[in-house]
Design a protein around this motif. Structure first.
Motif, PDB file in Angstrom:
ATOM      1  N   ASN A  84       0.555   5.377   3.665  1.00 46.12           N
ATOM      2  CA  ASN A  84       1.698   6.239   3.393  1.00 46.12           C
ATOM      3  C   ASN A  84       2.483   5.720   2.199  1.00 46.12           C
ATOM      4  O   ASN A  84       2.292   4.582   1.753  1.00 46.12           O
ATOM      5  CB  ASN A  84       2.626   6.341   4.606  1.00 46.12           C
ATOM      6  CG  ASN A  84       3.537   7.564   4.519  1.00 46.12           C
ATOM      7  OD1 ASN A  84       3.112   8.618   4.049  1.00 46.12           O
ATOM      8  ND2 ASN A  84       4.772   7.438   4.956  1.00 46.12           N
ATOM      9  N   PHE A  85       3.404   6.548   1.699  1.00 45.66           N
ATOM     10  CA  PHE A  85       4.126   6.271   0.467  1.00 45.66           C
ATOM     11  C   PHE A  85       5.609   6.525   0.670  1.00 45.66           C
ATOM     12  O   PHE A  85       6.011   7.317   1.520  1.00 45.66           O
ATOM     13  CB  PHE A  85       3.563   7.140  -0.663  1.00 45.66           C
ATOM     14  CG  PHE A  85       2.080   6.957  -0.829  1.00 45.66           C
ATOM     15  CD1 PHE A  85       1.581   5.950  -1.623  1.00 45.66           C
ATOM     16  CD2 PHE A  85       1.187   7.753  -0.123  1.00 45.66           C
ATOM     17  CE1 PHE A  85       0.220   5.740  -1.733  1.00 45.66           C
ATOM     18  CE2 PHE A  85      -0.181   7.553  -0.232  1.00 45.66           C
ATOM     19  CZ  PHE A  85      -0.672   6.546  -1.037  1.00 45.66           C
ATOM     20  N   LEU A 118       4.365  -2.303  -4.367  1.00 42.08           N
ATOM     21  CA  LEU A 118       5.600  -1.758  -4.928  1.00 42.08           C
ATOM     22  C   LEU A 118       5.479  -1.670  -6.442  1.00 42.08           C
ATOM     23  O   LEU A 118       5.003  -2.607  -7.090  1.00 42.08           O
ATOM     24  CB  LEU A 118       6.793  -2.642  -4.575  1.00 42.08           C
ATOM     25  CG  LEU A 118       7.248  -2.633  -3.111  1.00 42.08           C
ATOM     26  CD1 LEU A 118       8.366  -3.642  -2.916  1.00 42.08           C
ATOM     27  CD2 LEU A 118       7.717  -1.250  -2.700  1.00 42.08           C
ATOM     28  N   ALA A 119       5.918  -0.542  -6.995  1.00 43.83           N
ATOM     29  CA  ALA A 119       5.931  -0.353  -8.440  1.00 43.83           C
ATOM     30  C   ALA A 119       7.361  -0.018  -8.852  1.00 43.83           C
ATOM     31  O   ALA A 119       7.877   1.034  -8.465  1.00 43.83           O
ATOM     32  CB  ALA A 119       4.987   0.770  -8.847  1.00 43.83           C
ATOM     33  N   PHE A 150       7.544  -0.457 -14.264  1.00 42.81           N
ATOM     34  CA  PHE A 150       6.108  -0.168 -14.276  1.00 42.81           C
ATOM     35  C   PHE A 150       5.230  -1.380 -13.956  1.00 42.81           C
ATOM     36  O   PHE A 150       4.007  -1.296 -14.046  1.00 42.81           O
ATOM     37  CB  PHE A 150       5.646   0.462 -15.589  1.00 42.81           C
ATOM     38  CG  PHE A 150       6.349   1.759 -15.927  1.00 42.81           C
ATOM     39  CD1 PHE A 150       6.967   2.523 -14.959  1.00 42.81           C
ATOM     40  CD2 PHE A 150       6.377   2.217 -17.232  1.00 42.81           C
ATOM     41  CE1 PHE A 150       7.599   3.714 -15.273  1.00 42.81           C
ATOM     42  CE2 PHE A 150       7.006   3.417 -17.567  1.00 42.81           C
ATOM     43  CZ  PHE A 150       7.625   4.156 -16.577  1.00 42.81           C
ATOM     44  N   ASP A 151       5.830  -2.528 -13.619  1.00 39.80           N
ATOM     45  CA  ASP A 151       5.016  -3.616 -13.080  1.00 39.80           C
ATOM     46  C   ASP A 151       4.511  -3.226 -11.694  1.00 39.80           C
ATOM     47  O   ASP A 151       4.942  -2.218 -11.115  1.00 39.80           O
ATOM     48  CB  ASP A 151       5.834  -4.909 -12.980  1.00 39.80           C
ATOM     49  CG  ASP A 151       6.072  -5.559 -14.328  1.00 39.80           C
ATOM     50  OD1 ASP A 151       5.345  -5.225 -15.285  1.00 39.80           O
ATOM     51  OD2 ASP A 151       6.983  -6.406 -14.424  1.00 39.80           O
ATOM     52  N   THR A 152       3.602  -4.017 -11.147  1.00 40.39           N
ATOM     53  CA  THR A 152       3.094  -3.791  -9.795  1.00 40.39           C
ATOM     54  C   THR A 152       3.258  -5.071  -8.987  1.00 40.39           C
ATOM     55  O   THR A 152       2.886  -6.146  -9.447  1.00 40.39           O
ATOM     56  CB  THR A 152       1.611  -3.385  -9.815  1.00 40.39           C
ATOM     57  OG1 THR A 152       1.471  -2.189 -10.592  1.00 40.39           O
ATOM     58  CG2 THR A 152       1.108  -3.108  -8.408  1.00 40.39           C
ATOM     59  N   ILE A 153       3.819  -4.943  -7.801  1.00 47.13           N
ATOM     60  CA  ILE A 153       4.063  -6.076  -6.920  1.00 47.13           C
ATOM     61  C   ILE A 153       3.215  -5.894  -5.667  1.00 47.13           C
ATOM     62  O   ILE A 153       3.316  -4.867  -4.989  1.00 47.13           O
ATOM     63  CB  ILE A 153       5.545  -6.161  -6.516  1.00 47.13           C
ATOM     64  CG1 ILE A 153       6.444  -6.101  -7.750  1.00 47.13           C
ATOM     65  CG2 ILE A 153       5.825  -7.412  -5.690  1.00 47.13           C
ATOM     66  CD1 ILE A 153       7.858  -5.651  -7.436  1.00 47.13           C
ATOM     67  N   GLY A 178       6.603   2.922  -3.443  1.00 48.31           N
ATOM     68  CA  GLY A 178       5.911   1.998  -2.554  1.00 48.31           C
ATOM     69  C   GLY A 178       4.773   2.638  -1.786  1.00 48.31           C
ATOM     70  O   GLY A 178       4.751   3.853  -1.547  1.00 48.31           O
ATOM     71  N   ALA A 179       3.798   1.803  -1.402  1.00 41.83           N
ATOM     72  CA  ALA A 179       2.666   2.224  -0.573  1.00 41.83           C
ATOM     73  C   ALA A 179       2.488   1.214   0.548  1.00 41.83           C
ATOM     74  O   ALA A 179       2.704   0.013   0.357  1.00 41.83           O
ATOM     75  CB  ALA A 179       1.384   2.319  -1.406  1.00 41.83           C
TER      76      ALA A 179
END
Length: 266
Positions: free
Chosen positions: A168-169, A191-192, A212-215, A238-239
């Motif tokens: 889910n998002f 998380l972006a 626009f980073d990705t965590i 988030g996902a």
């Protein structure tokens, strides 16, 4: 093409993103989320000659681990009684179908088929940013959750549940200067940062991030998020794979209060 992994595209830059999914031609821009569900025919591109960048998120690792991956690239339609192979789907729905049918919360037309694409996901294939932004703005002064700030889930409008059964998002907002209390959960998170910058503390280590980073936050890790700005909010896209864990009765979530006491949240 179509495939068994479920996927989304979240627009980052460019207003001419294009995804055709199950006969609905969707043109989208920054902040819009488009579903390409399990076993739904779709194709991607751009319109208008402008470069576009998206974040794509899939449940591929889970489906691959379960040995359930399949891809199909031979798309056909019936033309004059004959099956004809095509590279582009014929549009069967208006381009604003998802918003016209499902865009008003609490109201759902009865006269349409809500099982598009085999009924394996939410039938609302595009979630527009202006709707999400309006909800965030309406709740920016609420207390929110001390461990998460303000979180708004994307949901299947026909069930109120997650858009996919496996993943889910959501969108998470930290108000200016906000710092969340520590929490950990069994689900893995992605998380972006869509707007703003700051840092997160994951298992005691600081990670600075910008737009626009990705965590990646592995399941079981303690995490805190910090918005370092005194004037601007941070907005994460988030996902989470929590839906899979909840279906298997494996999902748990813990937190700590200001005094450092351990709390069972879920």
């Amino acid at each position: 093409h179509k495939h068994s992994p479920s996927a989304i595209r979240f627009g980052l830059t460019g207003k001419g993103n294009f995804t055709g999914v199950e006969g609905e031609d969707v043109v989208f821009g920054p902040g819009d989320m488009v579903l390409t569900p399990n076993d739904a025919w779709h194709n991607h591109g751009t319109v208008g000659g402008e470069q576009a960048v998206n974040l794509s998120v899939l449940d591929l690792p889970l489906v691959e681990t379960l040995h359930a991956v399949h891809f199909d690239h031979k798309y056909t339609e019936m033309v004059d009684g004959k099956e004809v192979e095509k590279k582009v789907q014929t549009a069967r729905y208006p381009g604003d179908y998802s918003q016209r049918i499902y865009g008003e919360g609490g109201l759902m037309p009865r006269f349409v088929d809500h099982k598009r694409g085999g009924g394996l996901s939410s039938p609302m294939y595009v979630y527009r940013w202006e709707k999400m932004e309006a909800v965030l703005d309406a709740h920016k002064d609420w207390d929110g959750d001390p461990h998460e700030g303000i979180v708004i889930d994307y949901v299947d409008p026909t069930t109120g549940g997650p858009v996919f059964h496996t993943i889910n998002f959501y969108v998470q907002m930290l108000r200016p200067g906000e710092r969340t209390l520590p929490q950990r959960e069994t689900a893995s998170l992605l998380l972006a940062p869509f707007r703003g910058n700051g840092h997160s503390i994951i298992d005691g280590k600081r990670y600075d991030w910008n737009q626009f980073d990705t965590i990646a936050i592995p399941g079981g890790s303690w995490v805190e998020h910090v918005n370092g700005s005194s004037s601007e909010p941070v907005i994460f896209f988030g996902a989470t794979d929590a839906p899979t864990q909840k279906a298997l009765l494996l999902y748990k979530r813990w937190g700590r209060n200001q005094a450092g006491d351990l709390l069972r949240l879920v």
